[in-house]
Design a protein around this motif. Sequence first.
Motif, PDB file in Angstrom:
ATOM      1  N   ASP A 194       1.326   4.256  -2.892  1.00  0.00           N
ATOM      2  CA  ASP A 194       1.252   5.690  -2.603  1.00  0.00           C
ATOM      3  C   ASP A 194       2.487   6.427  -3.095  1.00  0.00           C
ATOM      4  N   ARG A 239       7.310   9.085   6.350  1.00  0.00           N
ATOM      5  CA  ARG A 239       8.564   8.620   5.777  1.00  0.00           C
ATOM      6  C   ARG A 239       8.837   9.423   4.516  1.00  0.00           C
ATOM      7  N   VAL A 276       5.526  10.276   2.736  1.00  0.00           N
ATOM      8  CA  VAL A 276       4.360   9.406   2.823  1.00  0.00           C
ATOM      9  C   VAL A 276       4.382   8.709   4.186  1.00  0.00           C
ATOM     10  N   ASP A 277       3.302   8.839   4.943  1.00  0.00           N
ATOM     11  CA  ASP A 277       3.203   8.155   6.243  1.00  0.00           C
ATOM     12  C   ASP A 277       4.417   8.452   7.130  1.00  0.00           C
ATOM     13  N   SER A 311       0.827  -1.206   0.000  1.00  0.00           N
ATOM     14  CA  SER A 311       0.000   0.000   0.000  1.00  0.00           C
ATOM     15  C   SER A 311       0.861   1.256   0.000  1.00  0.00           C
ATOM     16  N   ARG A 312       1.982   1.219   0.751  1.00  0.00           N
ATOM     17  CA  ARG A 312       2.859   2.386   0.779  1.00  0.00           C
ATOM     18  C   ARG A 312       3.568   2.550  -0.561  1.00  0.00           C
ATOM     19  N   GLU A 367      14.516   5.267   0.560  1.00  0.00           N
ATOM     20  CA  GLU A 367      13.875   5.813   1.759  1.00  0.00           C
ATOM     21  C   GLU A 367      14.946   6.536   2.560  1.00  0.00           C
TER      22      GLU A 367
END
Length: 350
Positions: free
Chosen positions: A22, A104, A101-102, A18-19, A60
């Motif tokens: 996104d 991160r 995102v979230d 899901s991430r 990341e």
Amino acid sequence: MSEPADAGKAGRGGIAGSRLADVMQGFGLGQASSVSYLPSGMMNRNWRVETQQGVFALKELVDVPVPKARRSLDVLRALAADGLPVCSPHLTPHGDSVLEVDERAYCLLPWAHGVHREGSSLTAEEAAELGRLLGWTHQALAASRTGLESPAGRPQARVTTPETAAAEAERFLQLIAALDEPQTFDRAAARALEQRKELLVAHADDRPGDEVPAGPVGWTHGDFQPLNLLWDNDHVSAILDWDRLAVRPYGEEVVRTAQVQFTTSDGRLDLVLVAAFTAGYRAVVPLDDGDLADAVRRLWWKRASDFWQLQWHYDKGDHGPDELWVSGERLLHWWTPRRDQVTVAFTARR
């Protein structure tokens, strides 16, 4: 399309499906058809991502603050425009090089083709070409179009006292002595620490006399080493990982780069390649012999008085740099009695 390889996983190498969706949407890309974790990085987490719009490296950002990462990524766009072999970041539809995102943060770069090469595998001419490339990189970073501010003042370089270094060695010896079941690494580290304490006593007067490095300063890459360079045949196709972009003495980056590049597997410096590399750099950016000799001395003392790999091993519980400790000890004991020879190699002119 097939499901991304790491979809649904969120461990060290996984990214939740899901991430990932996104992230792909945030960068204006379609669904990823394939995702592969790249385990070689020690700090940030990286994946190879295939999409209908191409192949990308997804990172990341873990080890660098977002504003600093964004600045470095924006610099890459200017360097790419100058013709340097760097990967210009893929921007979001809003023109941002970093996507959050979230809680991160991620950046996305085009996949660079090439292979990593150990510095000791280079020919003398390839080493000289690498030196010239580092010089061109320093010149390009100094150009106003990068948006980097001109260096203000001179950076200082901390010189650890022999007493402080010996106390740190003793701290690790006590940690090892307190272990219920010391392993092979622990026993070898204890022997090396005892030898290091002796070296610090014997060479205490050889350390740098102040904390002001000699020579010109400017913006530097900060980690110009084999894992951050890709080669396509006899030339560098990509300079990777700009997280450590910062102002430093040019001599410091030249000497550190040569040491990391040209340390052989048996723990010595290939002085022929060191001389070729340094001469190549000085064909682009003039550095005085004294500036280089000062940088060589400072790096040698840093290697003699620093224990960062053991701090990772014992203080952080991260054994990733263990082999760097072992190879670093071999090099230090080779280098120390040959300091004059090493300095001559760094200051040689072809």
